[in-house]
Design an enzyme around this catalytic site. Sequence first.
Site, PDB file in Angstrom:
ATOM      1  N   ASP A  71      27.514 -11.913   1.937  1.00 41.69           N
ATOM      2  CA  ASP A  71      26.927 -10.593   1.708  1.00 41.69           C
ATOM      3  C   ASP A  71      27.692  -9.867   0.605  1.00 41.69           C
ATOM      4  O   ASP A  71      28.922  -9.846   0.624  1.00 41.69           O
ATOM      5  CB  ASP A  71      26.990  -9.789   3.020  1.00 41.69           C
ATOM      6  CG  ASP A  71      26.058  -8.599   2.991  1.00 41.69           C
ATOM      7  OD1 ASP A  71      26.201  -7.742   2.083  1.00 41.69           O
ATOM      8  OD2 ASP A  71      25.176  -8.536   3.862  1.00 41.69           O
ATOM      9  N   TYR A 163      14.524   3.930  -3.165  1.00 40.34           N
ATOM     10  CA  TYR A 163      14.788   2.696  -3.914  1.00 40.34           C
ATOM     11  C   TYR A 163      15.268   3.027  -5.328  1.00 40.34           C
ATOM     12  O   TYR A 163      16.335   2.590  -5.778  1.00 40.34           O
ATOM     13  CB  TYR A 163      13.533   1.810  -3.952  1.00 40.34           C
ATOM     14  CG  TYR A 163      13.632   0.673  -4.934  1.00 40.34           C
ATOM     15  CD1 TYR A 163      14.599  -0.314  -4.787  1.00 40.34           C
ATOM     16  CD2 TYR A 163      12.769   0.585  -6.030  1.00 40.34           C
ATOM     17  CE1 TYR A 163      14.707  -1.358  -5.703  1.00 40.34           C
ATOM     18  CE2 TYR A 163      12.864  -0.446  -6.939  1.00 40.34           C
ATOM     19  CZ  TYR A 163      13.838  -1.409  -6.774  1.00 40.34           C
ATOM     20  OH  TYR A 163      13.949  -2.440  -7.695  1.00 40.34           O
ATOM     21  N   ARG A 244       0.383  -1.174 -15.485  1.00 41.14           N
ATOM     22  CA  ARG A 244       1.783  -1.575 -15.429  1.00 41.14           C
ATOM     23  C   ARG A 244       2.082  -2.500 -16.594  1.00 41.14           C
ATOM     24  O   ARG A 244       1.178  -3.161 -17.122  1.00 41.14           O
ATOM     25  CB  ARG A 244       2.092  -2.350 -14.127  1.00 41.14           C
ATOM     26  CG  ARG A 244       1.968  -1.538 -12.859  1.00 41.14           C
ATOM     27  CD  ARG A 244       3.063  -0.491 -12.737  1.00 41.14           C
ATOM     28  NE  ARG A 244       2.981   0.234 -11.469  1.00 41.14           N
ATOM     29  CZ  ARG A 244       2.174   1.279 -11.246  1.00 41.14           C
ATOM     30  NH1 ARG A 244       1.383   1.722 -12.202  1.00 41.14           N
ATOM     31  NH2 ARG A 244       2.187   1.871 -10.066  1.00 41.14           N
ATOM     32  N   ARG A 307      -2.849   4.071  -3.443  1.00 40.53           N
ATOM     33  CA  ARG A 307      -1.775   3.758  -2.505  1.00 40.53           C
ATOM     34  C   ARG A 307      -0.704   4.848  -2.631  1.00 40.53           C
ATOM     35  O   ARG A 307      -0.294   5.191  -3.750  1.00 40.53           O
ATOM     36  CB  ARG A 307      -1.197   2.386  -2.871  1.00 40.53           C
ATOM     37  CG  ARG A 307      -0.090   1.886  -1.979  1.00 40.53           C
ATOM     38  CD  ARG A 307       0.246   0.432  -2.284  1.00 40.53           C
ATOM     39  NE  ARG A 307       0.906   0.242  -3.584  1.00 40.53           N
ATOM     40  CZ  ARG A 307       1.388  -0.910  -4.026  1.00 40.53           C
ATOM     41  NH1 ARG A 307       1.279  -2.004  -3.280  1.00 40.53           N
ATOM     42  NH2 ARG A 307       1.956  -1.012  -5.205  1.00 40.53           N
ATOM     43  N   GLY A 309       2.448   6.878  -3.157  1.00 42.17           N
ATOM     44  CA  GLY A 309       3.683   6.610  -3.905  1.00 42.17           C
ATOM     45  C   GLY A 309       3.468   5.926  -5.247  1.00 42.17           C
ATOM     46  O   GLY A 309       4.406   5.835  -6.036  1.00 42.17           O
TER      47      GLY A 309
HETATM   48  P1  NAD Z   1      14.563 -10.944  -4.540  1.00 47.38           P
HETATM   49  O1  NAD Z   1      14.499 -10.260  -3.222  1.00 47.38           O
HETATM   50  O2  NAD Z   1      13.746 -12.158  -4.735  1.00 47.38           O
HETATM   51  O3  NAD Z   1      16.089 -11.297  -4.884  1.00 47.38           O
HETATM   52  C1  NAD Z   1      17.172 -10.556  -4.398  1.00 47.38           C
HETATM   53  C2  NAD Z   1      18.184 -11.544  -3.841  1.00 47.38           C
HETATM   54  O4  NAD Z   1      19.299 -10.814  -3.319  1.00 47.38           O
HETATM   55  C3  NAD Z   1      17.620 -12.380  -2.710  1.00 47.38           C
HETATM   56  O5  NAD Z   1      17.952 -13.746  -2.902  1.00 47.38           O
HETATM   57  C4  NAD Z   1      18.295 -11.820  -1.466  1.00 47.38           C
HETATM   58  O6  NAD Z   1      18.460 -12.783  -0.443  1.00 47.38           O
HETATM   59  C5  NAD Z   1      19.610 -11.348  -2.049  1.00 47.38           C
HETATM   60  N1  NAD Z   1      20.256 -10.290  -1.261  1.00 47.38           N
HETATM   61  C6  NAD Z   1      19.689  -9.181  -0.740  1.00 47.38           C
HETATM   62  N2  NAD Z   1      20.606  -8.459  -0.095  1.00 47.38           N
HETATM   63  C7  NAD Z   1      21.789  -9.107  -0.220  1.00 47.38           C
HETATM   64  C8  NAD Z   1      23.103  -8.854   0.239  1.00 47.38           C
HETATM   65  N3  NAD Z   1      23.403  -7.770   0.964  1.00 47.38           N
HETATM   66  N4  NAD Z   1      24.078  -9.747  -0.062  1.00 47.38           N
HETATM   67  C9  NAD Z   1      23.793 -10.865  -0.788  1.00 47.38           C
HETATM   68  N5  NAD Z   1      22.569 -11.152  -1.240  1.00 47.38           N
HETATM   69  C10 NAD Z   1      21.568 -10.282  -0.969  1.00 47.38           C
HETATM   70  O7  NAD Z   1      14.225  -9.846  -5.654  1.00 47.38           O
HETATM   71  P2  NAD Z   1      14.009 -10.029  -7.210  1.00 47.38           P
HETATM   72  O8  NAD Z   1      12.600  -9.702  -7.492  1.00 47.38           O
HETATM   73  O9  NAD Z   1      14.562 -11.296  -7.683  1.00 47.38           O
HETATM   74  O10 NAD Z   1      14.882  -8.811  -7.730  1.00 47.38           O
HETATM   75  C11 NAD Z   1      16.224  -8.973  -8.166  1.00 47.38           C
HETATM   76  C12 NAD Z   1      16.800  -7.601  -8.465  1.00 47.38           C
HETATM   77  O11 NAD Z   1      15.986  -6.954  -9.427  1.00 47.38           O
HETATM   78  C13 NAD Z   1      16.843  -6.674  -7.255  1.00 47.38           C
HETATM   79  O12 NAD Z   1      18.048  -5.937  -7.291  1.00 47.38           O
HETATM   80  C14 NAD Z   1      15.652  -5.756  -7.463  1.00 47.38           C
HETATM   81  O13 NAD Z   1      15.836  -4.491  -6.905  1.00 47.38           O
HETATM   82  C15 NAD Z   1      15.584  -5.677  -8.978  1.00 47.38           C
HETATM   83  N6  NAD Z   1      14.223  -5.398  -9.479  1.00 47.38           N
HETATM   84  C16 NAD Z   1      13.174  -6.180  -9.104  1.00 47.38           C
HETATM   85  C17 NAD Z   1      11.884  -5.889  -9.550  1.00 47.38           C
HETATM   86  C18 NAD Z   1      10.695  -6.694  -9.144  1.00 47.38           C
HETATM   87  O14 NAD Z   1       9.587  -6.196  -9.253  1.00 47.38           O
HETATM   88  N7  NAD Z   1      10.863  -7.929  -8.688  1.00 47.38           N
HETATM   89  C19 NAD Z   1      11.690  -4.797 -10.421  1.00 47.38           C
HETATM   90  C20 NAD Z   1      12.783  -4.042 -10.791  1.00 47.38           C
HETATM   91  C21 NAD Z   1      14.061  -4.347 -10.330  1.00 47.38           C
HETATM   92  N1  UFG Z   2      -2.053  -2.941  -6.597  1.00 45.33           N
HETATM   93  C1  UFG Z   2      -3.338  -3.086  -6.103  1.00 45.33           C
HETATM   94  N2  UFG Z   2      -3.532  -3.901  -5.027  1.00 45.33           N
HETATM   95  C2  UFG Z   2      -2.510  -4.564  -4.409  1.00 45.33           C
HETATM   96  C3  UFG Z   2      -1.203  -4.404  -4.921  1.00 45.33           C
HETATM   97  C4  UFG Z   2      -1.010  -3.578  -6.019  1.00 45.33           C
HETATM   98  O1  UFG Z   2      -4.278  -2.500  -6.626  1.00 45.33           O
HETATM   99  O2  UFG Z   2      -2.756  -5.276  -3.427  1.00 45.33           O
HETATM  100  C5  UFG Z   2      -1.842  -2.102  -7.792  1.00 45.33           C
HETATM  101  C6  UFG Z   2      -0.903  -0.938  -7.568  1.00 45.33           C
HETATM  102  O3  UFG Z   2      -1.606   0.183  -7.088  1.00 45.33           O
HETATM  103  C7  UFG Z   2      -0.314  -0.745  -8.968  1.00 45.33           C
HETATM  104  C8  UFG Z   2      -0.289  -2.147  -9.536  1.00 45.33           C
HETATM  105  O4  UFG Z   2      -1.217  -2.911  -8.772  1.00 45.33           O
HETATM  106  O5  UFG Z   2      -1.173   0.028  -9.745  1.00 45.33           O
HETATM  107  C9  UFG Z   2       1.074  -2.829  -9.452  1.00 45.33           C
HETATM  108  O6  UFG Z   2       1.547  -2.780  -8.114  1.00 45.33           O
HETATM  109  P1  UFG Z   2       2.747  -3.696  -7.600  1.00 45.33           P
HETATM  110  O7  UFG Z   2       2.898  -3.429  -6.132  1.00 45.33           O
HETATM  111  O8  UFG Z   2       2.546  -5.087  -8.034  1.00 45.33           O
HETATM  112  O9  UFG Z   2       4.003  -3.155  -8.418  1.00 45.33           O
HETATM  113  P2  UFG Z   2       4.636  -1.688  -8.480  1.00 45.33           P
HETATM  114  O10 UFG Z   2       4.499  -1.229  -9.895  1.00 45.33           O
HETATM  115  O11 UFG Z   2       4.106  -0.816  -7.426  1.00 45.33           O
HETATM  116  O12 UFG Z   2       6.179  -1.966  -8.139  1.00 45.33           O
HETATM  117  C10 UFG Z   2       6.879  -3.093  -8.683  1.00 45.33           C
HETATM  118  C11 UFG Z   2       7.952  -3.522  -7.680  1.00 45.33           C
HETATM  119  C12 UFG Z   2       9.086  -2.535  -7.648  1.00 45.33           C
HETATM  120  C13 UFG Z   2       9.593  -2.311  -9.034  1.00 45.33           C
HETATM  121  C14 UFG Z   2       8.488  -1.846  -9.936  1.00 45.33           C
HETATM  122  C15 UFG Z   2       8.998  -1.698 -11.345  1.00 45.33           C
HETATM  123  O13 UFG Z   2       7.403  -3.662  -6.385  1.00 45.33           O
HETATM  124  O14 UFG Z   2      10.138  -3.048  -6.866  1.00 45.33           O
HETATM  125  O15 UFG Z   2       7.421  -2.802  -9.922  1.00 45.33           O
HETATM  126  O16 UFG Z   2       8.004  -1.182 -12.159  1.00 45.33           O
HETATM  127  F1  UFG Z   2      10.581  -1.380  -9.025  1.00 45.33           F
END
Ligand code: NAD
Ligand code: UFG
Length: 352
Positions: A71, A163, A244, A307, A309
């Site tokens: 962790d 977040y 997006r 949705r 938020g």
């Molecule tokens: P992910 O959940 O696939 O990867 C995160 C990894 O961190 C996982 O393998 C999880 O097991 C590990 N993890 C979580 N908590 C932990 C802990 N306490 N100790 C050790 N490991 C831990 O997510 P991702 O999409 O690969 O995202 C990676 C990073 O990028 C994250 O910090 C996320 O917030 C950030 N991010 C993701 C997105 C997105 O849309 N995917 C967008 C913006 C930022």
């Molecule tokens: N959407 C739908 N139907 C769905 C899911 C999403 O219409 O079933 C729409 C949403 O309303 C939004 C767009 O698709 O307009 C993208 O939604 P996502 O849930 O794929 O992505 P978000 O932009 O809401 O959020 C994602 C990640 C966050 C990250 C962010 C960065 O979930 O963790 O992108 O821009 F921080």
Amino acid sequence: MSPSAVTAMAALLLTGGAGFIGSHTLLVLLQAGHELVVLDNFANSSPIALDRVLELASPDAAGRLHRVEGDVRSAADLDRAFTAPAKPIAGVVHFAGLKAVRESVEQPLLYWDVNLGGTRALAEAMGRHHCDLVVFSSTATVYGEPQEFPLTEAMPTPPVHPYAQTKLAAEQMLASLVRSEGWRVASLRYFNPVGAHPSGRIGEDPSGIPNNLFPYITQVAAGRLEHLRVFGEDYPTRDGSGERDYIHVMDLAEAHVATLDHLMQQPGPTQITLNLGTGEARSVLEVVHAFEQATDIAIPYEVLPRRAGDVPKLEASPESAAKLLGWRASRSLEQMCRDGWAWQQANPNGYR
Ligand code: NAD
Ligand code: UFG
């Protein structure tokens, strides 16, 4: 000394390296010849992802990857990670964190604990192990509900949920270490990462019914879900659905390598904040149509209310990253659809 010479004598640590973005970045770094440690507690990932990465990398890569299950909030686990290789750790990419916006509203303390507390514990471990270079996974959601596009890094950051607040706070904490300790820090604000490695062997593996648009679409295409729910068609956008800036996860992975190379070349205190996106926002309906064209599979959908938020639009200016790193996203929306679909088809249950 060139960056490659620096890293030949050292290793890199990826926290969260088994996750979606981490596993793709791990592959690219292994292919570039680096020695790496992955620290992950597998809270949202599978160790199988690491096996698959090794399958895709060169045969000698297994000897360059150290896996530490633990962790990021635990000093003992971090110490195990920093001492896993014989070489010192020259830099960290800090992916480990939680990322579900709604869950962060319901369980804010969990998010402050993992995202900020985890970054603080990591920073303390970096101090103990004389490491001063970190690339941090931040998010485009730090911009809140912006009105002007494209988004540049200097624009206001009024995050609207825990977040994004925890991510912005972690950015600020790391920036303060640039001033006090002379660290080299990059905060990368990801827009919407999607797609998968073109092999279809690694990809995004959400548990349960996906929250995000892309994995939802691929599961509709696979027949696991009946139809897509389009959240809102009354936004002030081109066609009324949310827009997006979707970016292929392999482009994102390559941006991390460029960022590490850049930071390694900096002789002193450095703080950079970069948007990582393509610069071109796409609407939900545009994504649906692009997916249908790329795969020849119809995606039935119904329109629901907005949705809670969700913001109308996010779109990056990719210019700072281009100028500083010489990096730009190059993969098309069609490729994102094709590669995401190949992964879903080959792995209907993800890594399970
Ligand atoms: P992910 O959940 O696939 O990867 C995160 C990894 O961190 C996982 O393998 C999880 O097991 C590990 N993890 C979580 N908590 C932990 C802990 N306490 N100790 C050790 N490991 C831990 O997510 P991702 O999409 O690969 O995202 C990676 C990073 O990028 C994250 O910090 C996320 O917030 C950030 N991010 C993701 C997105 C997105 O849309 N995917 C967008 C913006 C930022
Ligand atoms: N959407 C739908 N139907 C769905 C899911 C999403 O219409 O079933 C729409 C949403 O309303 C939004 C767009 O698709 O307009 C993208 O939604 P996502 O849930 O794929 O992505 P978000 O932009 O809401 O959020 C994602 C990640 C966050 C990250 C962010 C960065 O979930 O963790 O992108 O821009 F921080």
